[in-house]
Scaffold this active site. Structure first.
Site, PDB file in Angstrom:
ATOM      1  CE  LYS A  53      -3.695  -1.858   2.283  1.00  0.00           C
ATOM      2  NZ  LYS A  53      -4.628  -3.267   3.616  1.00  0.00           N
ATOM      3  CD  GLN A  97      -3.377  -4.601   6.197  1.00  0.00           C
ATOM      4  OE1 GLN A  97      -2.872  -3.499   6.027  1.00  0.00           O
ATOM      5  NE2 GLN A  97      -4.044  -5.970   6.159  1.00  0.00           N
ATOM      6  CG  ASP A 120      -9.583  -0.329   3.980  1.00  0.00           C
ATOM      7  OD1 ASP A 120      -8.747  -0.188   3.458  1.00  0.00           O
ATOM      8  OD2 ASP A 120      -8.872  -0.350   5.480  1.00  0.00           O
TER       9      ASP A 120
END
Ligand code: NAD
Length: 285
Positions: A53, A97, A120
């Site tokens: 990422k 994460q 997200d």
């Protein structure tokens, strides 16, 4: 008939080019999109995802920051950092994460992220927005699938869509996003009796179960579009999806490979959400 193989690598590269142009547009207004990535513990897979990422951000000109905490970190420390990042004007996206160590209540962590920075798309506000088609940030994997379908000009309206897998981050949002586009959607999961009875009806079959070879040709209608989201590592080291890819080549009209299908799109849509967030700030300012 031989299925057209949908090239997720090419689609992702094309979208990243578009994102670079949008980042250049923001630069003229002195805005650099910024993404904060928080990692807790040293799960090896998470480390690889985070590294990818961060690298992808650099590729399109997004500034990124990695915040690492040890596996035994107190949730309060992470919550404090999120509160700080929520207030920082240079940070347009915040990502935690997953998975998190057991002392963390994941819902509490996700709900602390400002919905305007929740790139997200996991905050309840954004999840709720999906239900009425007004989410700020569509979750990255299903968003990537929608982009792939659009890029191939595959009609969604009025089609029978069957989603195999009902997780909160993939299957459920996938189903909602396609229902919003006027498909008739069925969601199947581990408790579904006679999976094939549903999959055979699909014009578009989307599989996100995490089980190799779950979908074999006799479960698929001739000419169906097959989107394989699954990622499985076989004992011999090979990476495969959830479908019998070779077997389906003569059955499907379109199919995504694993690797090289949906996977490359997921990180790209995270970048897209971060750029969109910075653009929203630019418009407001
Ligand atoms: P999950 O384990 O949270 O959910 C799996 C879902 O599949 C559950 O709803 C379960 O009921 C269902 N399922 C499992 N076995 C089944 C079976 N035999 N029949 C019918 N349904 C079954 O997983 P997830 O996070 O949704 O991920 C699913 C898969 O997608 C995994 O392989 C994951 O690695 C992959 N994934 C890929 C990407 C990508 O970018 N390509 C992103 C996220 C997840």
């Amino acid at each position: 008939m031989t299925a057209k193989i949908i090239d997720g690598v090419a689609a992702a590269a094309e979208i990243r080019q578009e994102l670079k142009a949008r980042v250049a547009g923001l630069a003229k207004r002195n805005i650099v999109p910024g993404l904060a990535v928080i990692q807790v513990g040293d799960n090896p897979a998470s480390k690889v995802y985070v590294r990818n990422k961060i690298r992808a951000c650099a590729d399109v000109g997004i500034r990124s920051w990695k915040y690492e905490f040890p596996a035994d970190a107190a949730p309060a420390e992470v919550l404090k950092l999120i509160a700080e990042l929520n207030a920082r004007p240079d940070t347009h996206g915040i990502l935690v994460q997953l998975p998190l160590p057991p002392q963390f209540a994941i819902a509490e962590i996700l709900q602390t992220i400002s919905p305007e920075k929740d790139v997200d798309g996991f905050h309840l506000y954004n999840v709720g927005g999906l239900v009425i088609g007004q989410t700020v940030f569509p979750p990255c994997t299903p968003y990537g699938v929608v982009k792939l379908l659009e890029r191939e000009n595959i009609e969604i309206e009025g089609k029978n869509v069957v989603v195999v897998g009902a997780s909160n981050i993939v299957g459920k949002p996938m189903a909602l996003m396609l229902m919003q586009k006027d498909a008739t959607v069925a969601i199947c999961h581990i408790k579904t009796r006679d999976l094939a009875q549903f999959t055979i009806l699909a014009d578009i079959l989307i599989v996100a179960a995490g089980k190799p070879n779950l979908i074999v040709p006799q479960m698929v209608r001739q000419g169906a579009v097959v989107i394989d989201i699954g990622i499985n590592r076989l004992p011999d080291g090979r990476l495969v999806g959830d479908t019998d890819f070779e077997g389906l080549l003569e059955k499907a009209s379109y199919i995504t490979p694993v690797p090289g299908g949906v996977g490359p799109m997921t990180v790209t849509m995270l970048l897209a959400n971060t750029v969109a967030s910075a653009e929203r700030v630019a418009q407001a300012g």
